[in-house]
Design an enzyme around this catalytic site. Structure first.
Site: not given
Length: 314
Positions: A86-87, A136-137, A154, A160, A247
């Site tokens: 995903k990165d 997306r979230r 971030r 986090r 992005c």
């Protein structure tokens, strides 16, 4: 192939975050079972994405997490890179001279809520602050839980969680697989269904990237490839490539390989506020994975995905 053609030592380049190093350990463990005679060394690098505190779009997006890793691989300072798919940007090809030699069996691709008191998303009081920097979230929460507030947060998962503990947010949304990799799955208060929170492209998949001409390394890691995960990843990355998202594009989707060989792909594109939602879901039938990815992307382009994506500043 006789083991004498395999490398004695494999140098593994990776981001230096705890999550990335946990991903490397999974690869090392699987490689040790397949080729116990191969020794491994880890070459950690610090990436611009790890160092930068602001929005990723200011760094040119996801490539911020892979550029230094790619450079070490291409310079011959390492033999294999371990990436969370995903990165890895899919709107452009992998750096010239490199290939994915294998992808490991897929982990959980769902998102998870972390709340100090174990509340679920539906139980959170109105105005609760959800820590996430994922467009997306944010878009999907705007649709399903408009009474909640998203606050940018971030850093790697460990930092986090520390910010949550310090009160910078009331809850976090993180990848379920990532929390498991760093041994923090006990912090999960709810794992969200794929219907409730469609995942990012490449969620839960680790890929092994090598130099194209390094046949001995490719041969060493090829036996770790999971065919179902490879087909799912191929379809998903082609889907994202055809859409040419950036992005700041809320794009989500996942492929699913069935045991009988059938493959499906669900793809979604959102406006940042969640008010526009485009959706496509197809089965491959005789289509190969890349053609399936193209077909689902084209279905969304017919619905206006290009205009939606291009209208979002980046």
């Amino acid at each position: 192939m006789p083991s004498s053609t395999l490398p004695e030592v494999l140098r593994i380049v990776s981001r230096s975050s705890p999550m990335a190093l946990a991903q490397v350990e999974r690869f090392r463990a699987e490689l040790a079972v397949l080729h116990p005679e191969i020794r491994t060394e880890v070459v950690p690098v610090s990436t611009a994405g790890d160092r930068w505190p602001g929005a990723l779009s200011a760094l040119g997006g996801k490539g911020a997490f892979t550029k230094e890793v790619d450079a070490a691989l291409l310079a011959g300072e390492a033999d294999v890179a371990v990436h969370c798919v995903k990165d890895v940007p899919a709107d452009r090809p992998l750096p010239a001279g490199t290939v994915f030699a294998a992808v490991l069996r897929r982990d959980d691709l769902r998102d998870a809520l972390v709340h100090p008191d174990g509340l679920t998303l539906d139980q959170l009081p109105s105005g609760s602050r959800i820590g996430t920097s994922s467009v997306r979230r944010v878009a999907q929460l705007a649709v399903s839980h408009p009474q909640l507030t998203c606050v940018p947060i971030r850093g790697n998962a460990n930092s986090r969680l520390a910010k949550l503990a310090a009160g910078e947010a009331d809850a976090l949304l993180l990848a379920a697989s990532g929390l498991a990799r760093i041994g923090e799955q006990r912090q999960i208060s709810e794992v969200l269904s794929l219907e409730a929170m469609c995942p990012p492209i490449g969620a839960g998949v680790l890929a092994l990237q090598c130099r194209e001409e390094d046949t001995s390394t490719i041969e060493a890691v090829r036996g770790l490839n999971d065919e179902a995960a490879w087909r799912e990843t191929t379809a998903e990355r082609m889907f994202l490539h055809v859409l040419q998202g950036h992005c700041n594009s809320p794009i989500a989707g996942y492929a699913r390989a069935e045991r009988d060989g059938r493959l499906s792909l669900r793809g979604r594109v959102f406006s940042p506020d969640g008010k526009s939602v485009l959706d496509a879901h197809e089965w491959a039938g005789p289509l190969d994975p890349a053609t399936l990815g193209t077909s689902v992307a084209v279905a969304l382009l017919r619905q206006g995905a290009r205009e939606l994506i291009d209208s979002i500043p980046h």
